[in-house]
Design an enzyme around this catalytic site. Structure first.
Site, PDB file in Angstrom:
ATOM      1  N   CYS A 113       7.414  12.256   1.899  1.00  0.00           N
ATOM      2  CA  CYS A 113       7.805  11.866   3.268  1.00  0.00           C
ATOM      3  C   CYS A 113       9.086  12.543   3.745  1.00  0.00           C
ATOM      4  O   CYS A 113       9.414  12.476   4.932  1.00  0.00           O
ATOM      5  CB  CYS A 113       7.954  10.353   3.360  1.00  0.00           C
ATOM      6  SG  CYS A 113       6.427   9.507   2.971  1.00  0.00           S
ATOM      7  N   HIS A 254      12.858   8.387   8.794  1.00  0.00           N
ATOM      8  CA  HIS A 254      11.440   8.332   8.411  1.00  0.00           C
ATOM      9  C   HIS A 254      10.864   6.972   8.823  1.00  0.00           C
ATOM     10  O   HIS A 254      11.491   5.932   8.621  1.00  0.00           O
ATOM     11  CB  HIS A 254      11.323   8.541   6.900  1.00  0.00           C
ATOM     12  CG  HIS A 254       9.946   8.310   6.385  1.00  0.00           C
ATOM     13  ND1 HIS A 254       8.827   8.849   6.988  1.00  0.00           N
ATOM     14  CD2 HIS A 254       9.488   7.590   5.320  1.00  0.00           C
ATOM     15  CE1 HIS A 254       7.758   8.469   6.319  1.00  0.00           C
ATOM     16  NE2 HIS A 254       8.130   7.704   5.312  1.00  0.00           N
ATOM     17  N   ASN A 284       3.224   5.058   9.345  1.00  0.00           N
ATOM     18  CA  ASN A 284       3.886   6.034   8.475  1.00  0.00           C
ATOM     19  C   ASN A 284       2.978   7.253   8.324  1.00  0.00           C
ATOM     20  O   ASN A 284       1.933   7.173   7.680  1.00  0.00           O
ATOM     21  CB  ASN A 284       4.158   5.376   7.111  1.00  0.00           C
ATOM     22  CG  ASN A 284       4.830   6.313   6.122  1.00  0.00           C
ATOM     23  OD1 ASN A 284       4.961   7.510   6.364  1.00  0.00           O
ATOM     24  ND2 ASN A 284       5.253   5.763   4.991  1.00  0.00           N
TER      25      ASN A 284
HETATM   26  N1  ACO Z   1      -1.026  -9.208   4.635  1.00  0.00           N
HETATM   27  C1  ACO Z   1      -0.687 -10.444   4.236  1.00  0.00           C
HETATM   28  N2  ACO Z   1       0.045 -10.672   3.123  1.00  0.00           N
HETATM   29  C2  ACO Z   1       0.432  -9.609   2.414  1.00  0.00           C
HETATM   30  C3  ACO Z   1       0.110  -8.292   2.763  1.00  0.00           C
HETATM   31  C4  ACO Z   1      -0.657  -8.113   3.934  1.00  0.00           C
HETATM   32  N3  ACO Z   1      -1.017  -6.894   4.397  1.00  0.00           N
HETATM   33  N4  ACO Z   1       0.648  -7.439   1.863  1.00  0.00           N
HETATM   34  C5  ACO Z   1       1.295  -8.195   0.961  1.00  0.00           C
HETATM   35  N5  ACO Z   1       1.167  -9.497   1.284  1.00  0.00           N
HETATM   36  C6  ACO Z   1       1.699 -10.658   0.582  1.00  0.00           C
HETATM   37  C7  ACO Z   1       1.912 -10.413  -0.882  1.00  0.00           C
HETATM   38  O1  ACO Z   1       0.729 -10.633  -1.608  1.00  0.00           O
HETATM   39  C8  ACO Z   1       2.976 -11.440  -1.204  1.00  0.00           C
HETATM   40  O2  ACO Z   1       2.344 -12.692  -1.353  1.00  0.00           O
HETATM   41  P1  ACO Z   1       2.847 -13.736  -2.486  1.00  0.00           P
HETATM   42  O3  ACO Z   1       4.261 -14.040  -2.087  1.00  0.00           O
HETATM   43  O4  ACO Z   1       1.897 -14.868  -2.352  1.00  0.00           O
HETATM   44  O5  ACO Z   1       2.755 -13.006  -3.788  1.00  0.00           O
HETATM   45  C9  ACO Z   1       3.813 -11.514   0.060  1.00  0.00           C
HETATM   46  O6  ACO Z   1       3.004 -10.933   1.109  1.00  0.00           O
HETATM   47  C10 ACO Z   1       5.110 -10.718  -0.035  1.00  0.00           C
HETATM   48  O7  ACO Z   1       4.802  -9.448  -0.601  1.00  0.00           O
HETATM   49  P2  ACO Z   1       5.910  -8.336  -0.798  1.00  0.00           P
HETATM   50  O8  ACO Z   1       5.303  -7.141  -1.451  1.00  0.00           O
HETATM   51  O9  ACO Z   1       7.119  -8.938  -1.447  1.00  0.00           O
HETATM   52  O10 ACO Z   1       6.232  -8.022   0.735  1.00  0.00           O
HETATM   53  P3  ACO Z   1       7.375  -7.143   1.321  1.00  0.00           P
HETATM   54  O11 ACO Z   1       8.115  -7.931   2.300  1.00  0.00           O
HETATM   55  O12 ACO Z   1       8.155  -6.398   0.256  1.00  0.00           O
HETATM   56  O13 ACO Z   1       6.556  -6.040   2.137  1.00  0.00           O
HETATM   57  C11 ACO Z   1       5.928  -3.729   1.959  1.00  0.00           C
HETATM   58  C12 ACO Z   1       5.693  -5.143   1.429  1.00  0.00           C
HETATM   59  C13 ACO Z   1       5.552  -3.696   3.420  1.00  0.00           C
HETATM   60  C14 ACO Z   1       5.033  -2.778   1.174  1.00  0.00           C
HETATM   61  C15 ACO Z   1       7.418  -3.365   1.776  1.00  0.00           C
HETATM   62  O14 ACO Z   1       7.836  -3.651   0.480  1.00  0.00           O
HETATM   63  C16 ACO Z   1       7.704  -1.930   2.099  1.00  0.00           C
HETATM   64  O15 ACO Z   1       7.635  -1.485   3.231  1.00  0.00           O
HETATM   65  N6  ACO Z   1       8.087  -1.130   1.087  1.00  0.00           N
HETATM   66  C17 ACO Z   1       8.419   0.261   1.290  1.00  0.00           C
HETATM   67  C18 ACO Z   1       7.176   1.055   1.557  1.00  0.00           C
HETATM   68  C19 ACO Z   1       7.515   2.515   1.709  1.00  0.00           C
HETATM   69  O16 ACO Z   1       8.475   2.887   2.319  1.00  0.00           O
HETATM   70  N7  ACO Z   1       6.728   3.339   1.103  1.00  0.00           N
HETATM   71  C20 ACO Z   1       7.018   4.734   1.166  1.00  0.00           C
HETATM   72  C21 ACO Z   1       5.761   5.419   1.099  1.00  0.00           C
HETATM   73  S1  ACO Z   1       6.055   6.973   1.726  1.00  0.00           S
HETATM   74  C22 ACO Z   1       5.626   8.236   0.635  1.00  0.00           C
HETATM   75  O17 ACO Z   1       6.468   8.904   0.072  1.00  0.00           O
HETATM   76  C23 ACO Z   1       4.156   8.444   0.410  1.00  0.00           C
END
Ligand code: ACO
Length: 332
Positions: A113, A254, A284
Site C-alpha cells: 500500500c 493511505h 482501500n
Molecule cells: N462485521 C461485523 N463484525 C465484525 C466484522 C464485520 N465485518 N469484522 C469483525 N467483526 C467483529 C469481530 O469478530 C469481533 O467480534 P468479537 O468481539 O465478538 O470477537 C469484533 O468485531 C471486533 O473485531 P476487531 O478485529 O477487534 O475489530 P477492529 O475494531 O480492530 O476492526 C479492522 C477490524 C477493521 C480490520 C481494523 O483492525 C483495521 O482496520 N486494521 C487495519 C487494516 C489495515 O490497515 N490493513 C492494511 C491492509 S493494506 C495492505 O498492505 C494490503
C-alpha cells in the site's frame, strides 16, 4: 532540478459493492462497517479474466491524452501493484503494450500500500539525476483478487482501482517533490501477508484449502503500526524540513480505515478541513489509494499550484513513510 507531478488520472470500475450487498454475503452490517472502518461502498472489477492492468490501462491512456504526451516520449514507466497480473511478465509490460509505450524502461515495484510514495520517490531520483525526463508512475490494484468474500474481517475493507501520474523535471523550486522519508521494517511481515503465489508456497491443494491466496492480517496489530508509523514519519519529515502545521495545506494518507486516518490527523495535530479522504466511496485500493484521493480532490478544485501536501503511507512489509509535495500545474 525538482520532480513535479504534471498530470494525474484515476480509473474505477463501474460495479459498486455496497455495505448492504456485503451484508447478504457475510455476517456484517452497514453500521459496523461504517463506524469501525468508515467505508460505505467500493468499486469492484467483476470480469474474472481481467487483472490489475485493466484498471490502470484506462488511466494511463487518459494521462497520455490529457498531458499531450506521445507514448514514444515516455522514457520510464514504474508500476506498483499488490495484485500483479502475473509473476512475470511485469504488469508494467502489459500496460505499456496496451498503451503503445515501447521506448521506456518499464518495470514493477512491490511496496504494497506504500507503492505510490515508493514509486514517486524512485521517479524523483531518476529526474533529479537527469537519467529520465518523462516518467509514468502507475498504480494498478485489483484488490478483490486477494480478498476472501467469506471473511467478514477483511472483505469490507478493499476496493479495486488504478491511477497514473506523469512526473517531469521542473526548475521551479516552489513546486514538486520536496522530500521523502520512506522505510521498510520487516518485523511486520507475518502480520500482513499473502502466503501463496510466490516461490515459498507454490499452488497446491493445500494452499487452496488453507486459503493462502487471500490476504491474512492481524487487524489490531496492523492498525496500531499504521497509526504509529505514519504519525512518526509525518513528524520526522516536517521537522527535517522546518515545517509547522500552518505550512501544511493538505494531508493525504493511505486510505485503509477512517479511524486510522483520524488518529494520524489527531496525533500530527492537523485540522479536519485539511484532510483529503475518499474512503467512504472507494475503500482501500492499496497503492492506488493516495493518487485516487488526490485526483478526486484536484477535480473538486481543492488543490492549487504551490499548495504544500503532506502524504503518508503504510503497507505490508511494513513499508511506510511520508512525503512533502508541492502541487504543480497538473493536468487532471
Ligand atoms: N462485521 C461485523 N463484525 C465484525 C466484522 C464485520 N465485518 N469484522 C469483525 N467483526 C467483529 C469481530 O469478530 C469481533 O467480534 P468479537 O468481539 O465478538 O470477537 C469484533 O468485531 C471486533 O473485531 P476487531 O478485529 O477487534 O475489530 P477492529 O475494531 O480492530 O476492526 C479492522 C477490524 C477493521 C480490520 C481494523 O483492525 C483495521 O482496520 N486494521 C487495519 C487494516 C489495515 O490497515 N490493513 C492494511 C491492509 S493494506 C495492505 O498492505 C494490503
Amino acid at each position: 532540478m525538482k520532480a513535479a507531478i504534471t498530470g494525474l488520472t484515476h480509473y474505477l470500475p463501474d460495479y459498486v459493492l455496497t455495505n448492504e450487498e456485503l451484508s447478504q454475503m457475510v455476517d456484517t452490517n452497514d453500521e459496523w462497517i461504517t463506524t469501525r472502518v468508515g467505508i460505505k461502498e467500493r468499486h469492484i472489477l467483476k470480469d474474472p479474466h481481467a487483472g490489475s492492468s485493466a484498471l490502470a490501462i484506462p488511466a494511463v491512456k487518459e494521462l497520455l491524452e490529457k498531458t499531450g504526451t506521445c507514448p514514444e516520449e515516455v522514457d520510464c514507466f514504474i508500476c506498483a501493484s499488490s495484485a500483479p497480473d502475473y509473476r512475470w511478465p511485469s504488469t508494467a509490460a502489459i500496460i505499456c503494450d496496451a498503451c503503445d509505450i515501447r521506448h521506456a524502461m518499464a518495470y514493477d515495484i512491490q511496496a504494497a500500500c506504500s507503492g505510490f510514495l515508493f514509486n514517486l520517490n524512485q521517479a524523483r531520483a531518476f529526474i533529479e539525476s537527469g537519467l529520465y525526463k518523462k516518467i509514468i508512475v502507475c498504480q494498478a490494484e485489483k484488490c478483490s483478487s486477494f480478498v476472501d468474500y467469506t471473511d467478514r474481517s477483511t472483505c469490507p475493507l478493499f476496493g479495486d482501482g488504478g491511477a497514473a501520474a506523469l512526473v517531469e523535471p521542473t526548475d521551479d523550486d516552489s513546486i514538486g517533490i520536496q522530500d521523502a522519508v520512506l522505510y521498510t521494517n520487516g518485523e511486520g511481515n507475518d502480520h500482513l501477508i499473502l502466503k501463496a503465489g510466490g516461490s515459498v508456497n507454490v499452488p497446491s491443494h493445500q494452499t487452496v484449502d488453507d486459503k493462502w491466496s487471500y490476504i491474512y492480517q492481524d487487524g489490531r496489530y496492523v492498525f496500531k503500526n499504521a497509526v504509529t508509523m505514519m504519525t512518526q514519519t509525518s513528524g520526522e519529515i516536517m521537522k527535517k524540513n522546518n515545517l509547522t502545521l500552518e505550512d501544511i495545506d493538505w494531508v493525504c494518507t493511505h486510505q485503509a480505515n477512517k479511524r486510522i486516518i483520524d488518529a494520524v490527523r489527531q496525533y500530527v495535530g492537523v485540522s479536519e478541513e485539511k484532510v483529503i479522504c475518499n474512503i467512504e466511496k472507494v475503500g482501500n485500493t492499496s497503492s492506488a489509494s493516495i493518487p485516487i484521493a488526490l485526483h478526486m480532490a484536484a477535480q473538486e478544485g481543492k488543490l492549487k499550484k504551490g499548495d504544500t501536501l503532506l502524504l503518508a503511507a503504510f503497507g505490508s512489509g511494513f513499508t511506510y513513510g511520508a512525503m512533502i509535495l508541492k502541487w504543480a500545474d497538473c493536468k487532471i
